[in-house]
Design a protein around this motif. Structure first.
Motif, PDB file in Angstrom:
ATOM      1  N   ARG A   1       2.869 100.828 102.234  1.00  0.00           N
ATOM      2  CA  ARG A   1       1.368 101.113 102.305  1.00  0.00           C
ATOM      3  C   ARG A   1       0.804 101.360 100.918  1.00  0.00           C
ATOM      4  NH1 ARG A   1       3.635 103.714 106.372  1.00  0.00           N
ATOM      5  NH2 ARG A   1       2.621 103.355 108.675  1.00  0.00           N
ATOM      6  N   THR A   2      -0.440 101.212 100.465  1.00  0.00           N
ATOM      7  CA  THR A   2      -0.927 101.352  99.070  1.00  0.00           C
ATOM      8  C   THR A   2      -1.905 102.328  99.064  1.00  0.00           C
ATOM      9  OG1 THR A   2      -0.609  98.935  99.020  1.00  0.00           O
ATOM     10  CG2 THR A   2      -1.980  99.891  97.248  1.00  0.00           C
ATOM     11  N   ILE A   3      -1.925 102.875  98.147  1.00  0.00           N
ATOM     12  CA  ILE A   3      -3.167 103.975  97.531  1.00  0.00           C
ATOM     13  C   ILE A   3      -3.853 103.175  96.365  1.00  0.00           C
ATOM     14  CG2 ILE A   3      -3.843 106.302  96.710  1.00  0.00           C
ATOM     15  CD1 ILE A   3      -1.006 107.138  97.666  1.00  0.00           C
ATOM     16  N   ASN A   4      -5.185 102.795  96.885  1.00  0.00           N
ATOM     17  CA  ASN A   4      -5.952 102.284  95.850  1.00  0.00           C
ATOM     18  C   ASN A   4      -7.051 103.526  95.199  1.00  0.00           C
ATOM     19  OD1 ASN A   4      -5.833  99.294  96.656  1.00  0.00           O
ATOM     20  ND2 ASN A   4      -5.796 100.570  98.598  1.00  0.00           N
ATOM     21  N   VAL A   5      -6.976 103.286  93.916  1.00  0.00           N
ATOM     22  CA  VAL A   5      -7.778 104.209  92.978  1.00  0.00           C
ATOM     23  C   VAL A   5      -8.984 103.320  92.424  1.00  0.00           C
ATOM     24  CG1 VAL A   5      -7.898 105.669  91.018  1.00  0.00           C
ATOM     25  CG2 VAL A   5      -5.862 105.733  92.466  1.00  0.00           C
ATOM     26  N   VAL A   6     -10.016 103.651  92.620  1.00  0.00           N
ATOM     27  CA  VAL A   6     -11.355 102.986  92.232  1.00  0.00           C
ATOM     28  C   VAL A   6     -11.940 103.674  91.262  1.00  0.00           C
ATOM     29  CG1 VAL A   6     -13.276 101.699  93.008  1.00  0.00           C
ATOM     30  CG2 VAL A   6     -11.553 101.901  94.596  1.00  0.00           C
ATOM     31  N   VAL A   7     -12.022 102.734  89.900  1.00  0.00           N
ATOM     32  CA  VAL A   7     -12.957 103.351  88.864  1.00  0.00           C
ATOM     33  C   VAL A   7     -14.058 102.503  88.517  1.00  0.00           C
ATOM     34  CG1 VAL A   7     -12.499 103.980  86.359  1.00  0.00           C
ATOM     35  CG2 VAL A   7     -10.655 104.376  87.946  1.00  0.00           C
ATOM     36  N   GLY A   8     -15.145 103.371  88.273  1.00  0.00           N
ATOM     37  CA  GLY A   8     -16.317 102.310  87.927  1.00  0.00           C
ATOM     38  C   GLY A   8     -16.526 102.097  86.546  1.00  0.00           C
ATOM     39  N   PRO A   9     -17.539 101.266  86.245  1.00  0.00           N
ATOM     40  CA  PRO A   9     -17.872 100.781  84.639  1.00  0.00           C
ATOM     41  C   PRO A   9     -18.300 102.214  83.702  1.00  0.00           C
ATOM     42  CG  PRO A   9     -19.481 100.152  86.002  1.00  0.00           C
ATOM     43  CD  PRO A   9     -18.322 100.680  86.633  1.00  0.00           C
TER      44      PRO A   9
ATOM     45  N   LEU B   8      -4.553 100.033  91.292  1.00  0.00           N
ATOM     46  CA  LEU B   8      -5.650 100.431  90.383  1.00  0.00           C
ATOM     47  C   LEU B   8      -7.051  99.391  90.456  1.00  0.00           C
ATOM     48  CD1 LEU B   8      -7.456 102.241  88.377  1.00  0.00           C
ATOM     49  CD2 LEU B   8      -6.236 100.840  86.644  1.00  0.00           C
ATOM     50  N   ILE B   9      -8.083  99.706  90.981  1.00  0.00           N
ATOM     51  CA  ILE B   9      -8.884  98.778  91.025  1.00  0.00           C
ATOM     52  C   ILE B   9     -10.054  99.319  90.045  1.00  0.00           C
ATOM     53  CG2 ILE B   9     -11.047  97.946  92.582  1.00  0.00           C
ATOM     54  CD1 ILE B   9      -9.368  98.475  94.967  1.00  0.00           C
ATOM     55  N   GLN B  10     -10.010  98.430  88.844  1.00  0.00           N
ATOM     56  CA  GLN B  10     -10.478  98.868  87.548  1.00  0.00           C
ATOM     57  C   GLN B  10     -11.868  97.915  87.582  1.00  0.00           C
ATOM     58  OE1 GLN B  10      -9.829 101.211  85.220  1.00  0.00           O
ATOM     59  NE2 GLN B  10     -12.065 100.664  84.299  1.00  0.00           N
ATOM     60  N   ALA B  11     -12.884  98.572  87.370  1.00  0.00           N
ATOM     61  CA  ALA B  11     -14.046  97.958  87.136  1.00  0.00           C
ATOM     62  C   ALA B  11     -14.118  97.345  85.710  1.00  0.00           C
ATOM     63  CB  ALA B  11     -15.475  98.785  87.269  1.00  0.00           C
ATOM     64  N   LEU B  12     -14.961  96.016  85.533  1.00  0.00           N
ATOM     65  CA  LEU B  12     -14.914  95.570  83.926  1.00  0.00           C
ATOM     66  C   LEU B  12     -15.673  96.508  83.000  1.00  0.00           C
ATOM     67  CD1 LEU B  12     -15.435  91.982  84.804  1.00  0.00           C
ATOM     68  CD2 LEU B  12     -13.289  93.272  84.654  1.00  0.00           C
ATOM     69  N   ALA B  13     -15.130  96.647  82.084  1.00  0.00           N
ATOM     70  CA  ALA B  13     -15.826  97.783  81.085  1.00  0.00           C
ATOM     71  C   ALA B  13     -15.713  96.996  79.700  1.00  0.00           C
ATOM     72  CB  ALA B  13     -15.044  99.105  81.003  1.00  0.00           C
ATOM     73  N   LYS B  14     -16.775  97.331  78.905  1.00  0.00           N
ATOM     74  CA  LYS B  14     -16.869  96.806  77.573  1.00  0.00           C
ATOM     75  C   LYS B  14     -16.031  97.737  76.634  1.00  0.00           C
ATOM     76  CE  LYS B  14     -20.905  99.915  76.434  1.00  0.00           C
ATOM     77  NZ  LYS B  14     -22.290 100.131  75.806  1.00  0.00           N
ATOM     78  N   THR B  15     -15.901  96.862  75.197  1.00  0.00           N
ATOM     79  CA  THR B  15     -15.198  97.284  74.335  1.00  0.00           C
ATOM     80  C   THR B  15     -13.542  97.709  74.653  1.00  0.00           C
ATOM     81  OG1 THR B  15     -15.797  99.838  74.528  1.00  0.00           O
ATOM     82  CG2 THR B  15     -17.410  98.406  73.085  1.00  0.00           C
TER      83      THR B  15
END
Length: 264
Positions: free
Chosen positions: A209-217, A89-96
């Motif tokens: 191998r890796t499956i990367n899931v990218v989530v934005g802020p 999981l590539i997780q964007a930094l998010a508030k709260t």
């Protein structure tokens, strides 16, 4: 019912965690943090069973022999392998705290790696020595909660430029990068097909191998970022007809991928 699991810190706790050093019938003294959690908080007593792990695959099944002294007797020792087809999981930094909620749920689902991402629209900022400690604590607690022996690897925080490099490397090494974006045209069905194909390749040649899931802020991934990621080989996909919070999008995608990979 499965036993409660408690993590040991090999660098701090004076407990043998090498499976070659532990034998059935050995008695070990629980580290203070484990004793406090297991006996004082959870009220485990003599005769109750528990599992201990180093977070790297080791599972020690033990039974409380003396709760007052914090002594447990080893019943079984084993080391569990990691999946060959991994989830990140590539997780964007998010508030709260939405980012911490995301990695908590992702750990319980079974994610193998967590990569924090300082996206262009991230309001929250990564603070070395502070944010990484909070994320590590979140991953550890979720690992114990889900009673898994492999704690997700927490990588260094990356920039969007470094994200592009990850996308390019994925193309070379046979990995997969899936960027969740509300305006994408690629559907989830195609992503699951790619995931199953990746798993088949891992099974055939035994290479990880890796499956990367990218989530934005909260503010979403910028158009420039989307273009750069797509040009570098990422698959930009819409997850569904509704817009999910930053805390939920990653766990939902990882759940669907876990099912496609046969983990669920």
């Amino acid at each position: 019912m499965t036993n409660p699991l408690f993590l040991l810190d090999p660098e701090r706790d004076d407990v043998p965690v090498n499976s070659d050093e532990l034998n059935t019938g050995w008695k070990i003294t629980l580290p203070a943090s484990v004793k406090r959690h297991a006996i004082q908080a959870m009220r485990l007593s003599d005769g109750d069973e528990l599992d201990l792990s180093d977070g790297a695959g080791l599972r020690v099944r033990a039974v409380i022999a003396d709760a007052t002294a914090g002594v447990a007797e080893v019943r079984e020792v084993g080391r569990e392998p990691q999946p060959v087809a991994k989830l990140a999981l590539i997780q964007a930094l998010a508030k709260t705290g939405h980012d911490e909620q995301a990695i908590d749920a992702a750990t319980q689902i079974g994610v193998d790696q967590v990569i924090p991402w300082q996206a262009d629209r991230s309001i929250a900022k990564w603070k070395d020595g502070r944010t990484d400690r909070k994320w590590h604590q979140t991953l550890a607690a979720a690992t114990e909660q889900s009673r898994r022996t492999w704690m997700p690897e927490l990588s260094d925080c990356i920039t969007s430029r470094q994200m592009v490099a990850i996308c390019r490397r994925a193309c070379v090494h046979g990995d997969l990068v899936v960027v969740l974006h509300q305006d994408a045209t690629d559907t989830w069905d195609g992503i699951e097909t790619l995931a199953r194909n990746l798993a088949d390749q891992c099974f055939d040649d035994g290479r990880s191998r890796t499956i990367n899931v990218v989530v934005g802020p909260e503010g979403g991934i910028s158009d420039d970022e989307i273009t750069a990621f797509r040009d570098a080989g990422a698959h930009v996909c819409v997850l569904g007809t509704t817009i999910l919070r930053a805390s939920l999008a990653g766990p939902v995608a990882l759940t669907l991928l876990s099912r496609a990979l046969g983990r669920m």
